[in-house]
Write a protein that holds these residues in place. Structure first.
Motif, mmCIF file in Angstrom:
data_model
loop_
_atom_site.group_PDB
_atom_site.id
_atom_site.type_symbol
_atom_site.label_atom_id
_atom_site.label_comp_id
_atom_site.label_asym_id
_atom_site.label_seq_id
_atom_site.Cartn_x
_atom_site.Cartn_y
_atom_site.Cartn_z
ATOM 1 N N LEU A 185 4.194 5.949 5.129
ATOM 2 C CA LEU A 185 4.104 7.203 5.876
ATOM 3 C C LEU A 185 5.483 7.639 6.352
ATOM 4 C CD1 LEU A 185 1.961 9.151 7.040
ATOM 5 C CD2 LEU A 185 2.172 7.892 9.167
ATOM 6 N N PHE A 186 6.248 6.669 6.828
ATOM 7 C CA PHE A 186 7.598 7.013 7.288
ATOM 8 C C PHE A 186 8.435 7.526 6.121
ATOM 9 C CE2 PHE A 186 11.985 6.244 8.497
ATOM 10 C CZ PHE A 186 12.005 6.853 9.738
ATOM 11 N N TRP B 190 -0.535 -6.777 7.567
ATOM 12 C CA TRP B 190 0.406 -6.294 6.545
ATOM 13 C C TRP B 190 -0.103 -5.060 5.833
ATOM 14 C CZ3 TRP B 190 -1.332 -6.185 1.532
ATOM 15 C CH2 TRP B 190 -2.417 -7.015 1.211
ATOM 16 N N ILE B 191 -1.450 -4.933 5.723
ATOM 17 C CA ILE B 191 -1.985 -3.745 5.056
ATOM 18 C C ILE B 191 -1.567 -2.514 5.850
ATOM 19 C CG2 ILE B 191 -4.082 -2.552 4.352
ATOM 20 C CD1 ILE B 191 -5.425 -5.230 4.052
ATOM 21 N N LEU B 192 -1.808 -2.575 7.167
ATOM 22 C CA LEU B 192 -1.418 -1.464 8.033
ATOM 23 C C LEU B 192 0.078 -1.213 7.949
ATOM 24 C CD1 LEU B 192 -3.456 -2.051 11.293
ATOM 25 C CD2 LEU B 192 -3.746 -0.294 9.564
ATOM 26 N N LEU B 193 0.860 -2.288 8.007
ATOM 27 C CA LEU B 193 2.317 -2.111 8.070
ATOM 28 C C LEU B 193 2.860 -1.472 6.798
ATOM 29 C CD1 LEU B 193 3.356 -5.363 9.929
ATOM 30 C CD2 LEU B 193 3.495 -3.035 10.770
ATOM 31 N N ALA C 268 7.537 -5.863 6.738
ATOM 32 C CA ALA C 268 6.117 -5.606 6.957
ATOM 33 C C ALA C 268 5.220 -6.748 6.536
ATOM 34 C CB ALA C 268 5.709 -4.336 6.199
ATOM 35 N N PHE D 163 0.831 -1.204 0.000
ATOM 36 C CA PHE D 163 0.000 0.000 0.000
ATOM 37 C C PHE D 163 0.870 1.260 0.000
ATOM 38 C CE2 PHE D 163 -4.601 -0.804 0.533
ATOM 39 C CZ PHE D 163 -4.556 -2.180 0.437
ATOM 40 N N ILE E 33 1.213 0.554 4.857
ATOM 41 C CA ILE E 33 0.800 1.963 4.910
ATOM 42 C C ILE E 33 1.754 2.741 5.814
ATOM 43 C CG2 ILE E 33 -0.979 3.535 5.756
ATOM 44 C CD1 ILE E 33 -3.063 1.519 4.918
ATOM 45 N N ILE E 34 2.095 2.123 6.946
ATOM 46 C CA ILE E 34 2.955 2.790 7.928
ATOM 47 C C ILE E 34 4.342 3.061 7.350
ATOM 48 C CG2 ILE E 34 4.124 2.453 10.119
ATOM 49 C CD1 ILE E 34 1.636 0.682 10.864
#
Lengths: 238, 294, 637
Positions: B107-108, B98-101, B86, B41, B103-104
């Protein structure tokens, strides 16, 4: 050649195999016989590294292979022809065969040329695969897929082959061809562990057999003796 | 030709050429999805990082091709890192973490880019002149042609590698059946990592060819990920040709939408298309149906 | 459950007391901490609390990554703002906010609910982007990027100052908290949890996954709209860009960090999210906070190293994330610039290292330290309900066939059962037995032929239709509702919750002593029995058992045989696939044998045992083994 001692293994914490010990001497054909759910396939998966045993030790060719991943075990020469054939459906027949020889082929370059000799041997053994070599493996019939799966294992030039339920879902006429191939393999001196639900067939082609029930070995001995043992038939049909 | 019609055609063509870049990013989704049923993502952020790294390398005086190679190598490393950090664990646990990771991590990446390269959009120099060629009154600029050519070239290259090298065939085998591939002595994990690295490299390369047209900035990522998703979902996750066609279509559609409705609406065709595709045919126009098993 | 201080009260009571204390404290906080700024923050925290309880409905209970909550929050805020502008009173303005989120939410939900995993995430993400674009571009209504300001309307002719408005938000938060707790403990809530674990079983047992997904999503969306309305009344000013990607990531941080599937978690997350920006502006506090985080994150990998093993990824990754945070705290001059990066690092560490969130970790600590009195179990009454007698065959298939990619799994099978009989279905591996059951229960649609259950023709490929007609099943590969207790697994399957009857069913399948255990803690054999209990709870007339004895120990199999016979005595027709021959011979009235997708024999167990076709199908024929003498080209090894 292969020795498994006191194997406990299963899925998600529950053990399907409850302390199985088997031995396969070099050059022999050993059968694993038992009803569905007795643990034959679980044992086959554990031996070749698809499943890590909870307890127990597996020694292949004098080396401890317990806990190694399936690809390493395969590279050491212990190859599984898995239950349900598991050919690579979207790839062509020839690609499937080439993949069997993956570890010894160059990753880029003339890999087809390098494997052509071995391919020819397989095609000689299973002429039907030659006719279908550029067809998608998924479009083959069940029997042809089984031939392909056996051919793919042989491409690896294994020291020992585990055949897991080669008869699964096959019509009797096709079965005959599959068992012919197994007899042929055996005659060529390949060490074989055959896991099979059809007891008669398995006992006919093997030297020794282990009868599995509920995750344990309940009976073992020379196949010819077991075939005559009425308790085998009994254990089998319940 | 009617000048108004010509303007529309002009918009459609230059949009379609840019659409090839979306197809390339979406192609990265195809690669990783085939390998392990997961996508990044934060793929747009890899595009952005690729562009920035390329820009920095050009700034050090490296020749154009060398800076692009550098960016591609960095993209491959980043793609590999995303998979390791991730995706791998979460997929083994069969949850949606994994979707969240991903994305995170994206963001970083944005935050890091803001602080390293600044928040402004920067121009990206290309070795081509700014001129354009005229085809039936429609002008096509060299950077736009480079986008289309580069995207097609990379996809073609990877497709050839997939079919005609043993490694490529092995990667296909792993996506068809990882356990059976392991039994053939193929290391499934390594093949999956490779797919992610190639996906990352494709994203970074997309960055370096888009940037001369659009400029480089930390915000270029967000919209791009969604557009690539839009292309990937509409086309389905099996067909590379489907991606190119959908990419061209989407690129033209959004240019026309921006032209007709106002620049603020530019992004809407992609979003609407994505939602419609998900609602009506989740496996994509060129995709195959899935069988439920118990 | 051993050890710990016994409090002598129920866990539920303790939770209520703790919540009461929390709200009293929050209500008194403005008295001691008298600053407009602090009041603003506290109000924001309450608003975020409502928003996150809503987000938890999808991200937590439903287990889907919902990226639309920030946009729905924005839509709610705009709905309320526009309603205030057009002169609507306080309560109607809030209602308008709820509607403004709920209606587009429903439009999004209807198509999206069929999706899960990455596709659900994507459709919500594109919805969110679209919503922000529409807010930005509809300048005539929303004033576009410039934003709009609105005054706070009168609350029933009473003017709410900042402090009163804060109290009002607190009251709303406590009501929402209470309602959410109630919803997710009800049958609907249990169904939502069940469908997260196994949507297939949820449908096959007639609970229905789609409608419950819709309820969870609608509840989440309404709360987003409500929170949006309160937000605009708190701030008085709105801008579309405030509801974009950044806010969404912050909200996710809140829910994941606080702890999912728990209103305490949502509240903790809201508090963390509200305070975090202030933390970044106060370097001292940030350093303290990060140091603490590092200490926590480094415990697990250090422990692993001391035990001389390599730390797992889930142990080392959070430590790496926090270490990077620590480095930022040391070297970066202006932390505000790294806001997103720091959020990302916190979030990364939380997702990997604290999958249950802060409250999840705390709750398990508390359960170790303290002991609560257990909830009393209901007394068992009732049990298996008898189906109404009827003349039609409970199950009749007419010439059904099914193939998968060229391989024919079931060909042309016609079979009918009589009421109250047990029909065994046997055959070698891969002969198509499970496919047949999947066709009967509507998991697959047959390529040809039809299925009738109790005389009703089943709509093709609909699990719910088969269940409504009276069919209920168990699964060969267990499909437990892992996060529910054994008792809840039964009650969720009942048409109407009836705890005494559920207890009676547990007793019948021999699990009454494990009623309070979660399915994730039950053994394999227990789960097999629980699946039968679950199937019985739907009051079926036809019960389909797919290898119920697989993997069971001998004594359990004896118990199973007894159970199956007793179920038949209630007049329930049973179709059973089984490999254990003793189960088949002892319980079955008739046995059907399949081979290669065909029905090859049907008769009493005795007849079947003597049928040469069957014996051959099982043992393999003599003629399939080649005689010696053939010569094949063989690869040498």
């Amino acid at each position: 050649m292969l020795k498994a001692e006191n194997i406990f293994a299963g899925y998600g914490g529950s053990n399907v195999l409850k302390g199985i010990t088997i031995e396969v001497p070099e050059g022999s054909c050993v059968a694993l016989v038992g009803a569905n759910g007795a643990g034959k396939s679980t044992l086959a998966k554990t031996l070749c590294g698809l499943l890590i045993p909870e307890k127990g030790r597996i020694v292949f060719n004098g080396r401890d292979i317990t806990g190694l991943c399936a690809s390493s075990i395969s590279r050491k020469g212990l190859c599984l022809c898995p239950e349900g054939r598991r050919v690579f459906a979207p790839l062509s027949v020839e690609e499937n065969l080439l993949l069997g020889a993956f570890p010894r082929l160059p990753s880029i370059g003339p890999f087809r040329k390098k494997a052509s000799g071995d391919l020819e041997k397989i095609y000689g053994m299973f002429p039907i695969l030659m006719d279908r070599k550029s067809q998608q493996a998924g479009s083959l019939s069940g029997g042809e897929q089984q031939m392909l799966a056996i051919g793919r294992v042989l491409m690896a030039k294994p020291r020992m082959v585990i055949l897991d339920e080669p008869s699964l879902g096959l019509a009797p006429i096709v079965l005959k061809e599959v068992f012919e191939a197994i007899v042929g393999l055996r005659r060529a001196g390949t060490t074989i562990l055959l896991s099979e639900q059809f007891a008669k067939n398995a006992l006919a082609v093997s030297d020794r057999a282990y009868i599995l029930e509920n995750g344990t070995v309940v009976l073992e001995g020379p196949s010819s003796e077991l075939a005559r043992d009425p308790s085998v038939i009994e254990a089998y049909l319940g | 030709m009617n000048p108004e019609l010509l303007a529309y055609a002009q918009m459609a063509v230059s949009g379609g050429l840019m659409g090839m870049a979306y197809a390339l990013v979406a192609y990265g989704f195809q690669l990783t999805f085939a390998a392990g049923k997961a996508v990044n993502f934060g793929q747009g952020e890899l595009v952005m990082l690729g562009a920035f790294i390329g820009l920095t390398l050009t700034g050090t005086g490296l020749p154009y091709w060398a800076s692009i190679s550098g960016a591609v190598a960095a993209g491959a490393a980043l793609g590999w890192f995303v998979e390791k950090s991730a995706v791998r664990l979460a997929l083994k646990q069969h949850n949606e973490g994994w979707i969240l990771l991903t994305i995170i991590l994206g963001l970083f990446a944005v935050s890091a880019a803001e602080n390293i390269w600044g928040r402004e959009d920067l121009p990206y120099p290309a070795p081509w002149d700014d001129g354009s060629i005229d085809i039936f009154g429609i002008s096509v600029t060299w950077p736009e042609l480079a986008v289309a050519g580069g995207a097609l070239g990379v996809m073609l290259l990877v497709e050839i590698a997939k079919r005609y090298t043993m490694t490529g065939i092995a990667v296909q085998a792993v996506s068809a059946d990882p356990d059976a591939a392991e039994l053939c002595g193929i290391r499934s994990d390594a093949a999956t990592s490779l797919s992610w690295a190639v996906s990352g490299a494709a994203a970074a390369f997309a960055g370096t060819i888009i940037a001369p047209v659009t400029t480089v900035g930390p915000t270029m990522a967000a919209a791009l990920t969604l557009k690539a998703f839009s292309v990937a979902v509409v086309a389905g996750l099996d067909s590379a040709i489907g991606l190119v066609l959908t990419g061209i279509f989407l690129g033209s559609a959004e240019n026309l939408a921006g032209f007709m409705l106002g620049s603020g609406w530019r992004e809407t065709p992609g979003l609407v298309l994505l939602m419609l595709a998900l609602a009506l045919r989740p496996q994509g126009i060129f995709g195959k149906t899935i069988i439920r098993k118990v | 459950m051993s050890g710990g201080i016994n409090l002598g009260i129920k866990e539920k009571t303790a939770e209520h007391l703790a919540r009461l204390a929390l709200f009293c404290f929050l209500a008194f906080l403005p008295m001691i901490w008298q600053s407009q700024y602090a009041l603003g923050l506290l109000t924001l925290m309450a608003v975020y609390g409502i928003l996150l309880i809503g987000l938890d409905a999808t991200v937590g209970y439903l287990g889907q990554v919902n990226l639309a909550q920030a946009a729905l929050f924005g839509l709610g805020a705009y709905g309320t703002a526009l309603a205030i502008q057009s002169g609507l009173p306080f309560s109607l303005a809030l209602l308008a906010g709820v509607m403004a989120a709920l209606l587009p939410g429903a439009a999004l939900a209807l198509p999206s609910l069929r999706l899960d995993g990455p596709q659900f995430a994507l459709s919500t993400l594109s919805f969110a982007s679209l919503a922000v674009i529409v807010l930005n571009e509809s300048e005539s209504i929303t004033n576009g990027a410039l934003g709009i300001s609105v005054p706070r309307p009168l609350f029933f002719s009473m003017e709410l100052d900042a402090r009163r408005f804060y109290w009002f938000c607190l009251i709303v938060l406590s009501a929402v908290w209470w309602a959410s707790g109630l919803l997710f403990k009800s049958r609907i809530g249990l169904a939502i949890e069940a469908l997260r674990d196994s949507p297939t079983a949820t449908d096959a047992l007639g609970i229905g996954s789609l409608k419950h997904k819709a309820v969870a999503f609608a509840w989440g969306s309404s709360l987003a709209g409500f929170a949006g309305g309160l937000h605009v009344m708190n701030f008085g000013y709105l801008q579309p860009s405030a509801f974009g990607y950044d806010l969404m990531v912050i909200l996710l941080l809140g829910v994941v960090f606080g702890g999912r599937r728990n209103q305490w978690g949502a509240f903790t997350g809201a508090a963390a999210v509200t305070m975090l920006p202030n933390l970044l502006s106060n370097r001292m506090m940030f350093s303290v906070f990060v140091t603490l985080g590092c200490l926590v994150a480094f415990t697990a990998p250090l422990k692993a190293l001391l035990a001389r093993r390599r730390p797992a990824f889930s142990e080392s990754a959070p430590a790496a994330g926090m270490a990077l945070c620590f480095a930022l705290a040391l070297f970066v001059p202006n932390l505000e610039l790294w806001r997103k990066g720091i959020f990302a690092l916190f979030l990364f560490s939380a997702v990997v290292g604290l999958p249950e969130g802060i409250t999840g970790a705390l709750v398990s600590e508390i359960r170790n330290l303290l002991r609560f009195s257990p909830e009393p179990l209901p007394a068992a009454t009732g049990g298996i309900s008898e189906p109404a007698p009827s003349d039609t065959a409970p199950l009749r298939t007419r010439n059904i066939s099914k193939s998968f990619g060229g391989v024919i799994a079931v060909r042309d099978i016609s079979i009918a059962t009589e009421q109250g009989e047990i029909l065994g279905l046997i055959g070698p591996n891969g002969s198509g037995k499970t496919t047949l059951i999947n066709l009967v229960t509507g998991l697959y649609a047959p390529d040809e032929g039809s299925v009738e259950i109790s005389g009703r023709r089943i709509r093709q490929g609909s699990l719910m239709a088969a269940s409504a007609a009276g069919a209920s099943r168990t699964f060969q590969n267990l499909q437990p509702f892992s996060s529910l207790t054994a008792l809840e697994s039964i009650t969720v399957c009942q048409r109407k919750i009836d705890k005494p009857a559920a207890m009676a069913l547990l007793q019948i399948v021999g699990l009454e002593s494990k009623a309070r255990l979660r399915c994730s803690e039950l053994s394999f054999g227990d789960l097999r029995f629980l699946e039968i209990g679950r199937a019985l709870a739907t009051q079926p007339s036809l019960l389909l058992l797919d290898e119920p004895a697989a993997g069971m120990a001998k004594p359990d199999i004896a118990r199973l045989i007894e159970l199956i016979s007793s179920i038949r005595d209630y007049g329930i027709t049973i179709l059973i696939i089984e490999h254990h021959q003793d189960v088949i011979t002892e319980v079955c009235n008739r046995v059907a044998v399949m081979n290669g997708g065909r029905l090859i024999a049907l008769g009493t167990p005795e007849e079947i045992r003597r049928d040469p076709l069957v014996v051959e199908a099982y043992l393999g024929g003599e003629e399939t083994v080649p005689s010696s003498g053939d010569n094949h080209a063989i690869l040498s090894c």
